[in-house]
Structure formats: C-alpha cells, structure tokens
Design a protein around this motif. Structure first.
Motif, PDB file in Angstrom:
ATOM      1  N   GLN A  52      44.194 -44.506 -11.900  1.00  0.00           N
ATOM      2  CA  GLN A  52      45.579 -44.910 -12.126  1.00  0.00           C
ATOM      3  C   GLN A  52      46.426 -43.730 -12.586  1.00  0.00           C
ATOM      4  O   GLN A  52      47.568 -43.549 -12.147  1.00  0.00           O
ATOM      5  N   PHE A  53      45.872 -42.895 -13.474  1.00  0.00           N
ATOM      6  CA  PHE A  53      46.605 -41.732 -13.975  1.00  0.00           C
ATOM      7  C   PHE A  53      46.948 -40.768 -12.840  1.00  0.00           C
ATOM      8  O   PHE A  53      48.084 -40.304 -12.718  1.00  0.00           O
ATOM      9  N   LEU A  54      45.961 -40.467 -11.990  1.00  0.00           N
ATOM     10  CA  LEU A  54      46.191 -39.498 -10.920  1.00  0.00           C
ATOM     11  C   LEU A  54      47.148 -40.031  -9.862  1.00  0.00           C
ATOM     12  O   LEU A  54      47.961 -39.282  -9.311  1.00  0.00           O
ATOM     13  N   GLU A  55      47.078 -41.319  -9.581  1.00  0.00           N
ATOM     14  CA  GLU A  55      47.984 -41.892  -8.584  1.00  0.00           C
ATOM     15  C   GLU A  55      49.438 -41.843  -9.043  1.00  0.00           C
ATOM     16  O   GLU A  55      50.344 -41.748  -8.227  1.00  0.00           O
ATOM     17  N   LYS A  56      49.665 -41.871 -10.353  1.00  0.00           N
ATOM     18  CA  LYS A  56      51.024 -41.847 -10.891  1.00  0.00           C
ATOM     19  C   LYS A  56      51.506 -40.443 -11.238  1.00  0.00           C
ATOM     20  O   LYS A  56      52.697 -40.235 -11.490  1.00  0.00           O
ATOM     21  N   ALA A  57      50.591 -39.457 -11.295  1.00  0.00           N
ATOM     22  CA  ALA A  57      50.952 -38.108 -11.728  1.00  0.00           C
ATOM     23  C   ALA A  57      51.965 -37.486 -10.778  1.00  0.00           C
ATOM     24  O   ALA A  57      51.852 -37.592  -9.555  1.00  0.00           O
ATOM     25  N   LYS A  58      52.972 -36.827 -11.356  1.00  0.00           N
ATOM     26  CA  LYS A  58      54.024 -36.163 -10.584  1.00  0.00           C
ATOM     27  C   LYS A  58      54.454 -34.895 -11.310  1.00  0.00           C
ATOM     28  O   LYS A  58      54.194 -34.714 -12.491  1.00  0.00           O
ATOM     29  N   GLY A  59      55.146 -34.031 -10.578  1.00  0.00           N
ATOM     30  CA  GLY A  59      55.809 -32.892 -11.199  1.00  0.00           C
ATOM     31  C   GLY A  59      54.900 -31.772 -11.643  1.00  0.00           C
ATOM     32  O   GLY A  59      55.239 -31.023 -12.561  1.00  0.00           O
ATOM     33  N   MET A  60      53.727 -31.639 -11.033  1.00  0.00           N
ATOM     34  CA  MET A  60      52.829 -30.545 -11.408  1.00  0.00           C
ATOM     35  C   MET A  60      51.972 -30.176 -10.205  1.00  0.00           C
ATOM     36  O   MET A  60      51.820 -30.949  -9.266  1.00  0.00           O
ATOM     37  N   THR A  61      51.418 -28.987 -10.241  1.00  0.00           N
ATOM     38  CA  THR A  61      50.468 -28.533  -9.232  1.00  0.00           C
ATOM     39  C   THR A  61      49.092 -28.491  -9.872  1.00  0.00           C
ATOM     40  O   THR A  61      48.900 -27.833 -10.899  1.00  0.00           O
ATOM     41  N   ILE A  62      48.135 -29.178  -9.270  1.00  0.00           N
ATOM     42  CA  ILE A  62      46.822 -29.363  -9.886  1.00  0.00           C
ATOM     43  C   ILE A  62      45.777 -28.517  -9.169  1.00  0.00           C
ATOM     44  O   ILE A  62      45.637 -28.592  -7.941  1.00  0.00           O
ATOM     45  N   LEU A  63      45.047 -27.720  -9.923  1.00  0.00           N
ATOM     46  CA  LEU A  63      43.941 -26.939  -9.368  1.00  0.00           C
ATOM     47  C   LEU A  63      42.683 -27.795  -9.362  1.00  0.00           C
ATOM     48  O   LEU A  63      42.315 -28.388 -10.378  1.00  0.00           O
ATOM     49  N   LEU A  64      42.018 -27.850  -8.212  1.00  0.00           N
ATOM     50  CA  LEU A  64      40.755 -28.563  -8.075  1.00  0.00           C
ATOM     51  C   LEU A  64      39.702 -27.603  -7.528  1.00  0.00           C
ATOM     52  O   LEU A  64      39.988 -26.820  -6.627  1.00  0.00           O
ATOM     53  N   ASP A  65      38.500 -27.694  -8.062  1.00  0.00           N
ATOM     54  CA  ASP A  65      37.387 -26.975  -7.466  1.00  0.00           C
ATOM     55  C   ASP A  65      36.811 -27.880  -6.390  1.00  0.00           C
ATOM     56  O   ASP A  65      36.238 -28.933  -6.698  1.00  0.00           O
ATOM     57  N   PRO A  66      36.927 -27.516  -5.117  1.00  0.00           N
ATOM     58  CA  PRO A  66      36.499 -28.420  -4.035  1.00  0.00           C
ATOM     59  C   PRO A  66      34.993 -28.635  -3.981  1.00  0.00           C
ATOM     60  O   PRO A  66      34.525 -29.573  -3.349  1.00  0.00           O
ATOM     61  N   ASN A  67      34.232 -27.781  -4.669  1.00  0.00           N
ATOM     62  CA  ASN A  67      32.788 -27.950  -4.708  1.00  0.00           C
ATOM     63  C   ASN A  67      32.334 -28.816  -5.885  1.00  0.00           C
ATOM     64  O   ASN A  67      31.174 -29.227  -5.932  1.00  0.00           O
ATOM     65  N   LYS A  68      33.233 -29.091  -6.810  1.00  0.00           N
ATOM     66  CA  LYS A  68      32.862 -29.850  -8.007  1.00  0.00           C
ATOM     67  C   LYS A  68      33.658 -31.128  -8.179  1.00  0.00           C
ATOM     68  O   LYS A  68      33.371 -31.920  -9.078  1.00  0.00           O
ATOM     69  N   THR A  69      34.680 -31.323  -7.333  1.00  0.00           N
ATOM     70  CA  THR A  69      35.494 -32.534  -7.381  1.00  0.00           C
ATOM     71  C   THR A  69      35.082 -33.444  -6.247  1.00  0.00           C
ATOM     72  O   THR A  69      34.988 -33.010  -5.094  1.00  0.00           O
ATOM     73  N   SER A  70      34.845 -34.711  -6.559  1.00  0.00           N
ATOM     74  CA  SER A  70      34.401 -35.624  -5.506  1.00  0.00           C
ATOM     75  C   SER A  70      35.526 -35.916  -4.527  1.00  0.00           C
ATOM     76  O   SER A  70      36.714 -35.858  -4.868  1.00  0.00           O
ATOM     77  N   ASP A  71      35.144 -36.247  -3.310  1.00  0.00           N
ATOM     78  CA  ASP A  71      36.106 -36.589  -2.270  1.00  0.00           C
ATOM     79  C   ASP A  71      36.979 -37.763  -2.704  1.00  0.00           C
ATOM     80  O   ASP A  71      38.195 -37.772  -2.501  1.00  0.00           O
ATOM     81  N   THR A  72      36.363 -38.749  -3.333  1.00  0.00           N
ATOM     82  CA  THR A  72      37.111 -39.939  -3.771  1.00  0.00           C
ATOM     83  C   THR A  72      38.159 -39.585  -4.809  1.00  0.00           C
ATOM     84  O   THR A  72      39.326 -39.997  -4.710  1.00  0.00           O
ATOM     85  N   VAL A  73      37.755 -38.817  -5.827  1.00  0.00           N
ATOM     86  CA  VAL A  73      38.697 -38.454  -6.895  1.00  0.00           C
ATOM     87  C   VAL A  73      39.841 -37.634  -6.335  1.00  0.00           C
ATOM     88  O   VAL A  73      41.020 -37.837  -6.696  1.00  0.00           O
ATOM     89  N   ALA A  74      39.566 -36.705  -5.450  1.00  0.00           N
ATOM     90  CA  ALA A  74      40.628 -35.867  -4.880  1.00  0.00           C
ATOM     91  C   ALA A  74      41.654 -36.720  -4.140  1.00  0.00           C
ATOM     92  O   ALA A  74      42.862 -36.414  -4.158  1.00  0.00           O
ATOM     93  N   ARG A  75      41.194 -37.790  -3.502  1.00  0.00           N
ATOM     94  CA  ARG A  75      42.108 -38.651  -2.748  1.00  0.00           C
ATOM     95  C   ARG A  75      43.012 -39.480  -3.656  1.00  0.00           C
ATOM     96  O   ARG A  75      44.005 -40.047  -3.200  1.00  0.00           O
TER      97      ARG A  75
END
Length: 594
Positions: A258-281
C-alpha cells in the motif's frame, strides 16, 4: 520428508487447476536470502532436499532439482524416491534449467512462478526465455497456501539494537552514507529488501533465520522518510524508542504494498538482484533507478571497531576450539564420541562467553567418507562414531556480539596414510599461497583464486566450490559482494573486507579435506613506481594438524609461514588457557623442521 511424493502431487493438482504447465520453486524467500525461515522452505517441502542452494522445477510429468557441487552427495541421498532427479549446476554436463524446460515444454505452455521469490533480474530472464521459446510466463502463481496445511508461521522473535560499541558507527551515519550513494545515482530514496542490509543499516538484530541474526522486514529510506516494515509484535517499546531517535518509524510488514503504490514525488533506487519482481511492480507512481545496493560495499568494509571486535571474537573462539579438540582427543579412544557430539560440545564451550549468540551455521563434522560431502551436517540418525583412524573434517563458526567466525580444520584421528598426508599438504600449500598473497590495489577475488588451486591442478585434482566468501560482522556468515571464485566478479578487494580462504579436496567414499581461515584485506605498501599494494591479516586462531603435513612437499618459506602462524596462535590464546590447555596447545604448535 517421507511425504514428498504426496506433496509433489498436491502441487501438480494446483498446476492442473490453474492450467500451469511448469513451475519453479527456488530455495529462497521474498528477500532473496540464501538462508531462510522455516515458513519459506517450500522447495524443501515439495522435494525433500534441505541444502542452502537448490532450485526445484516441476512439470505435470517430471521434476528436477538443480544444486551445486557442495550438495551433490547430499541431494542424491535426500531425493531418493522423491520423484525428483538431481541435476548438477557445476562440475558436470547436465542440462541447465532453461535447457531442461525447453525440452519438457511445448509452444503455448505456461511457466508460472511466485514473483515474490524471484528477483527482478531473474524474473526478467525467465520472461525473455519464455518469449524466445513460444511459452507464456506468469509471476502470480502461489499454490502453497492451499496445499501446505501445517506450514510454519513467520517467526515472532524480538529485534534488539546492536550497540554502537560493537557496530562502530551510528544508524544516522549509516543512513546518511546510504543516501549519499543513492544521490550519486540520481535517486533520493531506496527500498532495502535484503535482510542483512536492513540489519546493518539500522543497527538491529534478531533471530528470525537460523544462524543469521536478521529480522524479516523491509526498510524504506529517503531524505524525508525512514520506515521499517516489520511485524509490530516484534518491536518492544525500548527498541521502538531507539529507532525513533533516528527518525525511523515502524509500520506493519504487510503494509509495504500500500505504501509503495501511493508513493509519489521521489526517485527510488532498487537493486534488481535483491528486490523481488512482485515488490518492484508495486511502485507505480515513482521513477526507479536500478543499481547495486548502496549498502553492500559499505557493509563489506569493516571499520576499526568491528575489526578489533572480530580479533577478540577469534581469541574467544580459539579458546573454545582448544577445549573442543582436547575433548575429541580424550573421547575418541572411548568409542562413544559421535559426529553429533562434536557439534554439541562446540556449542557448550562457546556458550561460556557472555558475548556468544549462537552458531553462524550448522556445524559440519564429517568423519571419513562423510567428509567428502561438502556440506554434510550430522544428525542423530546419520552420525558416525569416531575411532582411532581416518580423517575428521570440522567446519564450524559462531556469532558473537562483536564478530562472526568461520573455521575449518581437518585432523587425523590415528596415523594418517601417505595419500591423506599428500592431499592435505596440497590443500595446505594452496591455503598458504592465498593467505600470504601480496596484490595491487584494484585486484578482484577471481584474480587470486588460482593461487589456492594451483597445486591441486598440477596433479589434475580440484574442488568445485568457491575458495572464499565474504563474512559479515555479527551478521550472515556468507556475505557479498566480494569472494574468491573462478567465476568473474567485478568487485575489487578493499581494506576492511573479511573473506574466507578455504580450499579443499574430496575423495568420494573415503575422506574430505578442507582448511579454512578468515582473512582481512588491508593496505600493505605504497611504491612510487607501481602504486599501492595490499595483503591479508590472518584473523583465525587455531593450529593445523602437523601429523598431516608432509614437510618434504613444503618449501622453507611455507614452513616458516606455518611456524609464524602457530607462534601467533600460541601467543594470542595462551593468556586465556589453564596449564593443561597450554600444554596441549604448545604440543600442537611445535616448530616444524625438515
């Protein structure tokens, strides 16, 4: 795992229900962890294989389990009558998972997985593979809630603060350094999924995963917000207040979506090898930057307080090991000591330290042929009784508040054979060559790996596992980003990194030999002409078995290295030993001469 066949059929029932032709069950969790809580041991449940590395692949007609050379023998035993066939990831000519799937699927078939258990990179590769072969891909298949009735719940252990007197750096300082790194990538926030990275950054520890003092959680860090997503029952008032001092709010673990779906106004760094596909979506309104986690390298380079802590932890661990190996010497002749007794005694002797917080992995005590099973862990059913002959390989480590240890020694319980002494000395020569290396700044672990293998290779012998892994500070015993492996790794060694030096050789049905120390990368010398050079400080403190060393195979320089190391072991441990223990250590560290 006697119900494996039934579990496999239950999985296939769900596959038929949802028209899934193939699925992959990795041995990981939504945080891409190597070691996981019992709740996420889904691959174990469906296949019966319990090793830390392995991937199960199931179709409606066939099933395979892929693992690496550390677990070949273990997998062969555990997969008997399971419905699974073992395939080798390395050291063989078996098909890869993709090759196997291509042979066992037809055009239009569906490959479906649980996207929480696959990183962005892994899911992207699977999707591309499916597209190239005319298969369809789905990342929303989670059959286990319906078929795994007695699945363990997520753990509810309490988190605690890892004090700055041990960590050597405040939470505020770590957060600022993480955000500085994000800024260099054009991001002003990051989402941390890796449990050890969260534990390091926020200076928290827990016991959610066996042997790894981490808490199941996510952490969101930005210039404006710092949130720990965790089951709030795990956070007592004192810890909540301590986190609040650094502006860290606590939110429910399952509120991240819920938090990520509502997040706005920032650029988020993700490690693509450590972040799950579901969470990134779940991130739908913010731009994302994909880069290596800013925490990985920061965490790997230990500070001076951490380094001094690990030195002290090694002294306490060395004392416990003196007691353990003396116990082995005293009890083997009785014919009553088993491999499992060795594991119990290690815990008993280490527990005498008030800073001890458990083992860093399940102790490996491999007697005779069991030593050839690289990650053999004795059980009450499998444990051999020790006798006055053959080799005993003991790989063990501990978690202390001020450091993590990991050591392997191989000893002769009787008079060793010439073959055993020869193989042991080959391994020792490689172990010394790596541990004594001097190398220019900017060197990668893959460039040094050959030093440990060269003497075995000259006799057409080898081992298939890596030579060394990074080690955390009161954290995971396996830690990146550096290692010593044949595989290329772009990470360079920097001062403060702690890595294992553990070559070995394994004779199926006979014995296994491995020798391991932890080494600290440090600055060595500056030259005007060639620049800066580095070397290693040997952190581990325990003698080698001189009975197994063929001195005729060692150079004078190698003999001097062993003697100097034994002098250091004796000097550092003696102040903590009684007279009987001193006498034992003096005997084990006697000067070697040809």
């Amino acid at each position: 795992m006697k119900d494996t066949a039934k579990n496999l059929e239950a999985l296939r029932g769900m596959m038929r229900k949802y028209k899934v032709d193939a699925t992959i069950i990795p041995g990981t969790d939504p945080h891409q962890s190597e070691y996981i809580s019992k709740h996420w041991k889904l691959r174990d449940w469906v296949s019966g294989f319990t090793g830390s590395n392995g991937t199960a692949v199931v179709t409606l007609e066939d099933a395979g389990l892929w693992t690496d050379s550390r677990y070949f023998l273990q997998a062969e035993m555990e997969l008997q009558d399971s419905g699974f066939t073992m395939y080798k990831e390395d050291g063989g000519n078996d098909p890869t998972i993709n090759e196997w799937l291509a042979r066992n699927m037809k055009e239009g078939d569906v490959l479906a997985v649980n996207g929480k258990l696959f990183s962005l990179v892994q899911a992207g590769r699977l999707e591309s593979f499916c597209g190239e072969n005319g298969f369809r891909f789905a990342a929303d298949f989670d059959p286990f809630p319906a078929i795994y009735a007695d699945r363990p719940q997520l753990p509810l252990g309490k988190i605690f603060i890892h004090e700055e007197k041990y960590s050597g750096e405040s939470t505020e300082s770590k957060i600022n350094r993480v955000l500085e790194s994000c800024s260099r990538h054009g991001a002003d926030a990051t989402l941390l999924s890796a449990l050890d990275e969260i534990a390091w950054t926020l200076n928290i520890r827990c016991d959610d995963v066996d042997f790894n003092p981490v808490a199941i959680s996510y952490a969101f860090i930005s210039d404006k917000e710092r949130i720990l997503f965790i089951d709030e029952r795990k956070v007592d008032n004192a810890e909540r207040s301590a986190l609040k001092e650094f502006g860290i709010k606590v939110a429910p673990y399952d509120s991240l979506e819920q938090f990520l779906e509502k997040a706005k106004g920032m650029t988020i760094l993700l490690d693509p090898n450590k972040t799950s596909d579901t969470v990134a979506r779940w991130i739908i309104n913010c731009p994302t930057v994909y880069a290596t986690s800013p925490v990985a390298l920061l965490k790997a380079a230990k500070n001076e307080i951490q380094i001094e802590g690990i030195r002290k932890a090694m002294e306490r661990d060395g004392v416990a090991l003196v007691k353990l190996y003396m116990w082995i010497d005293e009890n083997v002749p009785t014919g009553k000591a088993t491999e499992i007794d060795v594991a119990k005694k290690a815990i008993e002797f280490r527990s005498e330290s008030p800073l001890y917080r458990g083992e860093s992995f399940g102790l490996i005590a491999g007697y005779k042929e069991h030593g050839a099973i690289v990650h053999y862990e004795p059980t009450e059913e499998s444990a051999s009784t020790l006798a006055n002959d053959g080799l005993l390989l003991i790989d063990t480590g501990a978690q202390y508040l001020d450091g993590t240890t990991d050591i392997t020694r191989t000893i002769a319980l009787g008079t060793p054979t010439e073959e055993e002494r020869h193989d042991y000395t080959l391994v020792l020569k490689g172990h010394i060559a790596l541990g004594s290396a001097i190398y220019p700044t900017g060197t990668r672990g893959s460039q040094l790996d050959i030093l440990a293998r060269q003497f075995l290779w000259k006799e057409c012998k080898t081992y298939w596992h890596g030579t060394g892994h990074g080690v955390g500070h009161f954290l995971n015993v396996h830690e990146g980003p550096q290692n010593f492996r044949l595989n290329e790794n772009p990470t360079v060694l920097v001062p403060g990194m702690i890595t294992s030096d553990e070559p070995g050789v394994y004779r199926t049905g006979k014995y296994g030999i491995r020798i391991e120390n932890l080494v600290l990368s440090r600055n060595y010398k500056h030259t005007e002409e060639f620049g800066d050079f580095m070397n290693f400080e040997i952190l581990t403190l325990f003698p080698y078995d001189s009975k197994l060393i063929d001195l005729n195979m060692l150079s004078d320089e190698e003999i001097a290295w062993v003697n100097n190391y034994h002098d250091t072991v004796r000097e550092r441990l003696t102040p903590y030993l009684n007279d009987e223990q001193k006498a034992w250590l003096n005997d084990k560290t006697k000067k070697l001469t040809k």
